[in-house]
Structure formats: structure tokens, C-alpha cells
Design a protein around this motif. Structure first.
Motif, PDB file in Angstrom:
ATOM      1  N   LYS A   1      -1.466   3.181   6.171  1.00  0.00           N
ATOM      2  CA  LYS A   1      -1.060   4.494   5.683  1.00  0.00           C
ATOM      3  C   LYS A   1      -0.773   5.370   6.890  1.00  0.00           C
ATOM      4  O   LYS A   1      -1.498   5.324   7.886  1.00  0.00           O
TER       5      LYS A   1
ATOM      6  N   ILE B   1       9.551   4.224   5.066  1.00  0.00           N
ATOM      7  CA  ILE B   1       8.315   4.369   4.286  1.00  0.00           C
ATOM      8  C   ILE B   1       7.937   5.847   4.326  1.00  0.00           C
ATOM      9  O   ILE B   1       7.863   6.447   5.408  1.00  0.00           O
ATOM     10  N   ARG B   2       7.745   6.431   3.156  1.00  0.00           N
ATOM     11  CA  ARG B   2       7.424   7.859   3.049  1.00  0.00           C
ATOM     12  C   ARG B   2       6.083   8.186   3.705  1.00  0.00           C
ATOM     13  O   ARG B   2       5.190   7.338   3.743  1.00  0.00           O
TER      14      ARG B   2
ATOM     15  N   ASN C   1       2.370   9.165   4.042  1.00  0.00           N
ATOM     16  CA  ASN C   1       1.182   8.952   3.190  1.00  0.00           C
ATOM     17  C   ASN C   1       1.359   7.880   2.118  1.00  0.00           C
ATOM     18  O   ASN C   1       0.528   7.763   1.229  1.00  0.00           O
ATOM     19  N   GLN C   2       2.421   7.096   2.188  1.00  0.00           N
ATOM     20  CA  GLN C   2       2.589   5.976   1.259  1.00  0.00           C
ATOM     21  C   GLN C   2       1.703   4.827   1.734  1.00  0.00           C
ATOM     22  O   GLN C   2       1.777   4.415   2.893  1.00  0.00           O
ATOM     23  N   GLU C   3       0.867   4.323   0.849  1.00  0.00           N
ATOM     24  CA  GLU C   3      -0.031   3.226   1.203  1.00  0.00           C
ATOM     25  C   GLU C   3       0.662   1.891   0.950  1.00  0.00           C
ATOM     26  O   GLU C   3       1.170   1.643  -0.135  1.00  0.00           O
TER      27      GLU C   3
END
Length: 159
Positions: A68, A104-105, A107-109
Motif C-alpha cells: 500500500k 495504482i491509485r 492508498n490502493q491495497e
């Protein structure tokens, strides 16, 4: 002189207990160091896989990990390895790699939940996991240090 030693010992004990009490701890009570950035990986402890038992009728030890980051990243690769402890050195018994191409955004896990080792017999064996990752952050390829599972667990699961 004896009284001075006693007072000095109490003062040292008080200071050390204060120093210990301000450190963050995890569920097992071990001191942990929070990440210095908003990007980190996390690895779970080894566990028996209920999913494999239920869907494939096999016994297996499994370890999951996730990544993350509070910033936009791209091209993430997350490796997870399972080790068993040995008499003279530890042995890698399973490894998997999850790659997510593209952006990947924040805080995208991203989870790697596919690392497992199938039990071949019921010999008591100690297992732990290691995870590490590589991603592009602000145009530069960055790698994490290896992260170890908090605990080593013993399972009746020989390989």
C-alpha cells in the motif's frame, strides 16, 4: 554508598521502563517501527489454508502479503516466499510473484494471496514468510527491504 547504588538502580529502571513503554507494539507485544513513508508492505503469519482444504482437498501452509502506498505508483511487483527452518540453514519451500502493470491509485491495497506449500507428510515443521516489492514511484524504480512475518509457526506439515 549502598543507599546510593539502590537509588541509582531505581532511577535506571524507571528510565528504561519509560523508554520501553513509548515504543509502538504489535499484537504479539514485540516492538515495531512504523514506516517512514506512506509506502509499505505487510506480511501475515503462516497459517493452514482452509480454502485449499475445502476446495482442493489438500493440506497446505499459506502466507499472504500486501502493498500500500499513499502516493500514485506504477508497475508493482510483490514477491512472497515461504521458508522452513532447518538444522543448519533455512530452506525456501515456496515463492510467488504478483505483478500489477500500469498505474495504482494512492492508498490502493494490492494483495499477493497465492503463496503456499502443500503438506507432503505430517512431520512437525516451522514456517515463516518473507516479502519484498519493487515499484515505480515518481518515475524512479524503488525497492523495499525484505519484511519477515512476525512469528514462526509450527505445523504438522512436512515438505
Amino acid at each position: 554508598m549502598n543507599k546510593f547504588k539502590h537509588v541509582l538502580t531505581l532511577a535506571c529502571l524507571s528510565l528504561s521502563s519509560i523508554a520501553i513503554s513509548i515504543q509502538p507494539v504489535n499484537a504479539s507485544g514485540a516492538a515495531v517501527t512504523p514506516p517512514k513513508t506512506n509506502c509499505y508492505i505487510k506480511i501475515d503469519d503462516p497459517h493452514f489454508s482452509e480454502y485449499f482444504r475445502r476446495t482442493k482437498a489438500i493440506s497446505a501452509v499459506k502466507i499472504n502479503a500486501s502493498s500500500k502506498c499513499g502516493k500514485p505508483i506504477s508497475n508493482l511487483t510483490l514477491w512472497v516466499k515461504i521458508y522452513k527452518t532447518g538444522k543448519y540453514f533455512d530452506h525456501e519451500v515456496a515463492k510467488s510473484k504478483l505483478t500489477k502493470f500500469g498505474n495504482i491509485r494512492p492508498n490502493q491495497e494490492i494483495k499477493n494471496q497465492k503463496t503456499y506449500v502443500e503438506c507432503l507428510n505430517s512431520k512437525e515443521t516451522d514456517y515463516y514468510g518473507v516479502a519484498y516489492a519493487e515499484a515505480t514511484i515518481a518515475g524512479k524504480i524503488r525497492s523495499t527491504p525484505s519484511v519477515y512475518s512476525a512469528k514462526t509457526f509450527t505445523f504438522a506439515c512436512g515438505t
